[in-house]
Design a protein around this motif. Structure first.
Motif, mmCIF file in Angstrom:
data_model
loop_
_atom_site.group_PDB
_atom_site.id
_atom_site.type_symbol
_atom_site.label_atom_id
_atom_site.label_comp_id
_atom_site.label_asym_id
_atom_site.label_seq_id
_atom_site.Cartn_x
_atom_site.Cartn_y
_atom_site.Cartn_z
ATOM 1 N N ALA A 13 0.855 -1.192 0.000
ATOM 2 C CA ALA A 13 0.000 0.000 0.000
ATOM 3 C C ALA A 13 0.888 1.238 0.000
ATOM 4 C CB ALA A 13 -0.913 0.008 1.219
ATOM 5 N N MET A 14 0.932 1.948 -1.139
ATOM 6 C CA MET A 14 1.675 3.205 -1.196
ATOM 7 C C MET A 14 0.889 4.241 -0.401
ATOM 8 S SD MET A 14 4.510 2.851 -2.791
ATOM 9 C CE MET A 14 4.905 4.600 -2.732
ATOM 10 N N GLN A 15 1.587 4.922 0.509
ATOM 11 C CA GLN A 15 0.896 5.883 1.352
ATOM 12 C C GLN A 15 1.830 6.995 1.801
ATOM 13 O OE1 GLN A 15 -0.155 3.919 5.207
ATOM 14 N NE2 GLN A 15 0.940 2.169 4.353
ATOM 15 N N ALA A 16 1.249 8.162 1.974
ATOM 16 C CA ALA A 16 1.950 9.316 2.531
ATOM 17 C C ALA A 16 1.422 9.483 3.943
ATOM 18 C CB ALA A 16 1.705 10.560 1.686
ATOM 19 N N MET A 17 2.274 9.278 4.920
ATOM 20 C CA MET A 17 1.813 9.075 6.286
ATOM 21 C C MET A 17 1.803 10.329 7.161
ATOM 22 S SD MET A 17 0.635 6.706 8.111
ATOM 23 C CE MET A 17 0.086 6.733 9.803
ATOM 24 N N ALA A 18 2.975 10.972 7.311
ATOM 25 C CA ALA A 18 3.071 12.097 8.239
ATOM 26 C C ALA A 18 4.368 12.855 8.001
ATOM 27 C CB ALA A 18 3.026 11.588 9.689
ATOM 28 N N ALA A 58 7.742 7.057 -4.321
ATOM 29 C CA ALA A 58 8.307 6.709 -3.014
ATOM 30 C C ALA A 58 9.405 7.702 -2.658
ATOM 31 C CB ALA A 58 8.870 5.297 -3.039
ATOM 32 N N GLY A 59 9.401 8.162 -1.427
ATOM 33 C CA GLY A 59 10.400 9.122 -0.980
ATOM 34 C C GLY A 59 9.936 10.565 -1.024
ATOM 35 N N THR A 60 8.767 10.816 -1.633
ATOM 36 C CA THR A 60 8.230 12.182 -1.673
ATOM 37 C C THR A 60 7.910 12.658 -0.257
ATOM 38 O OG1 THR A 60 7.239 11.764 -3.849
ATOM 39 C CG2 THR A 60 6.426 13.662 -2.625
ATOM 40 N N GLU A 61 8.313 13.863 0.061
ATOM 41 C CA GLU A 61 8.087 14.396 1.400
ATOM 42 C C GLU A 61 6.612 14.665 1.658
ATOM 43 O OE1 GLU A 61 10.320 14.638 3.821
ATOM 44 O OE2 GLU A 61 11.775 13.751 2.442
ATOM 45 N N TYR A 62 6.230 14.579 2.924
ATOM 46 C CA TYR A 62 4.845 14.793 3.327
ATOM 47 C C TYR A 62 4.528 16.281 3.419
ATOM 48 C CZ TYR A 62 0.469 14.223 5.923
ATOM 49 O OH TYR A 62 -0.841 14.261 6.324
ATOM 50 N N ASN A 63 3.345 16.652 2.937
ATOM 51 C CA ASN A 63 2.866 18.027 3.029
ATOM 52 C C ASN A 63 1.354 17.998 3.150
ATOM 53 O OD1 ASN A 63 2.192 20.709 2.844
ATOM 54 N ND2 ASN A 63 3.016 21.016 0.773
ATOM 55 N N ALA A 64 0.848 18.230 4.359
ATOM 56 C CA ALA A 64 -0.593 18.137 4.608
ATOM 57 C C ALA A 64 -1.385 19.203 3.875
ATOM 58 C CB ALA A 64 -0.866 18.239 6.110
ATOM 59 N N LEU A 65 -0.739 20.295 3.473
ATOM 60 C CA LEU A 65 -1.456 21.426 2.882
ATOM 61 C C LEU A 65 -1.218 21.557 1.385
ATOM 62 C CD1 LEU A 65 -0.845 24.055 5.694
ATOM 63 C CD2 LEU A 65 -2.789 22.511 5.403
ATOM 64 N N GLY A 72 5.561 18.259 -2.287
ATOM 65 C CA GLY A 72 5.178 17.164 -1.410
ATOM 66 C C GLY A 72 3.777 16.647 -1.650
ATOM 67 N N THR A 73 3.342 15.745 -0.772
ATOM 68 C CA THR A 73 2.043 15.107 -0.935
ATOM 69 C C THR A 73 1.523 14.650 0.417
ATOM 70 O OG1 THR A 73 0.829 13.447 -2.232
ATOM 71 C CG2 THR A 73 2.935 12.757 -1.298
ATOM 72 N N GLN A 74 0.260 14.292 0.456
ATOM 73 C CA GLN A 74 -0.352 13.633 1.621
ATOM 74 C C GLN A 74 -1.178 12.471 1.098
ATOM 75 O OE1 GLN A 74 -3.758 13.958 1.590
ATOM 76 N NE2 GLN A 74 -4.333 16.015 0.990
ATOM 77 N N CYS A 75 -1.723 11.660 1.987
ATOM 78 C CA CYS A 75 -2.288 10.369 1.581
ATOM 79 C C CYS A 75 -3.335 10.473 0.473
ATOM 80 C CB CYS A 75 -2.842 9.624 2.792
ATOM 81 S SG CYS A 75 -4.264 10.414 3.606
#
Length: 273
Positions: A154-159, A201-208, A221-224
C-alpha cells in the motif's frame, strides 16, 4: 492579551474533552443479523457451474461486506476463493475490541483492532484504493488512504518526517474500518496509476499541498489522499468530486468514479463516513 490566552486554553480544553470522548468510543459497525451458509452459495458456481443471481450477490455482501467485483475475484480463485470468503465472513461477524493509538501530534488518534487483530481482505489488484476514517482529531474523522501496488503493498503518505513509502496492507485492515475501492476504468489504467504512485516513493509529506502550492503537482510534497488523487489524475481520472484545493480521504471515498470492492466497519447500507 489575557482574553486571548483564555480563549486558547478554552479551545484546547474543549478539544481535549472531545478527544477523550471519541478516544473511548468503540465505533466499529457490526452486523445485527445472523450468519448464513455462504459456502452453499459459492458452490452453486464452483461445483454446479451455475451463475450467481443478484440475490446471491446481495446475500454475500450482507454476510461479508464483499461487493460483486470482490466476489467475482474470489470465484476466479476456485476453492481457495471460497475459503477466503468464509474467512472474511468469520471476521465480519467477530466483535473485535478496539485500541486507540495516539499520535505524537496532540489530539490526533487512530483506532485499531486490539490484540494485533486484522480483518481478512479480499484479493487485491494493482490500483485498488484503501480508505479508512479511523484517524481523527478532536472528533473530526480526517481518515487515511493508500493505493495498492503490483507487489501487493500500500503506497501511502503518512506524516511529516515520513516520506511516501510502500507499507503493509494490514496497516489498513487492522483499523476499525476500511473500504477497498476500484476505479471504473480498464485494468491497464489502474495499473499505470499504481506504477506512478510507486515511483513517488520518498516524496516528502505536506498536509497542505494544494492550498499553498499547485494541487496537480508533486513539487512541494504530498499527503495520503493527494497521492491517490494525483496518481489517477495523471491517467485522466479525477477522484475529487468537490474539486477543492485540498483533497481528503473522505473525498476519495465519495467519488462517483469508484466502485466498492469490500467494506468493513462502515455500515454497508449507507457507507456513512
Amino acid at each position: 492579551m489575557g482574553c486571548f490566552i483564555f480563549l486558547i486554553l478554552a479551545f484546547l480544553f474543549v478539544g481535549w474533552i472531545t478527544f477523550m470522548h471519541v478516544d473511548n468510543t468503540a465505533c466499529v459497525w457490526h452486523p445485527d443479523y445472523d450468519e448464513v451458509d455462504i459456502g452453499a452459495i459459492m458452490d452453486k458456481y464452483l461445483k454446479d457451474g451455475e451463475e450467481l443471481t443478484d440475490e446471491d450477490y446481495e446475500t454475500l455482501y450482507e454476510q461479508t461486506g464483499v461487493a460483486k467485483i470482490g466476489v467475482d475475484r474470489a470465484l476466479a480463485h476456485g476453492s481457495s476463493g471460497k475459503d477466503k470468503m468464509l474467512a472474511i465472513q468469520k471476521d465480519y461477524f467477530t466483535a473485535f475490541e478496539v485500541e486507540h493509538d495516539k499520535f505524537d501530534i496532540p489530539l490526533v488518534c487512530t483506532d485499531f483492532l486490539a490484540n494485533n487483530n486484522y480483518m481478512t481482505n479480499i484479493y487485491l489488484e494493482a490500483g485498488d484504493i484503501l480508505v479508512s476514517s479511523s484517524t481523527h482529531i478532536m472528533g473530526w474523522k480526517m481518515g487515511h488512504c493508500g493505493i495498492v501496488t503490483a507487489s501487493g503493498k500500500a503506497m501511502q503518505a503518512m506524516a511529516y518526517g515520513t516520506p511516501t513509502y510502500a507499507g503493509s496492507i494490514t496497516y489498513f485492515t487492522s483499523r476499525i474500518n476500511f473500504m477497498v475501492l476500484r476505479p471504473k476504468a480498464d485494468d491497464s489504467v489502474c495499473a499505470a496509476a499504481a506504477t506512478l504512485a510507486e515511483s513517488l516513493a520518498g516524496t516528502e509529506y505536506n498536509a497542505l499541498v494544494g492550498i499553498f502550492s499547485k494541487k496537480n503537482s508533486m513539487e512541494h510534497g504530498t499527503q495520503c489522499a493527494h497521492l491517490v488523487w494525483y496518481s489517477y489524475m495523471q491517467q485522466g481520472i479525477n477522484l475529487d468530486p468537490n474539486g477543492g484545493c485540498l483533497v481528503l480521504p473522505k473525498d476519495i471515498a465519495s467519488s462517483p468514479e469508484l466502485e466498492l470492492v469490500q467494506v468493513f466497519g462502515f455500515n454497508p447500507t449507507t457507507l456513512k463516513w
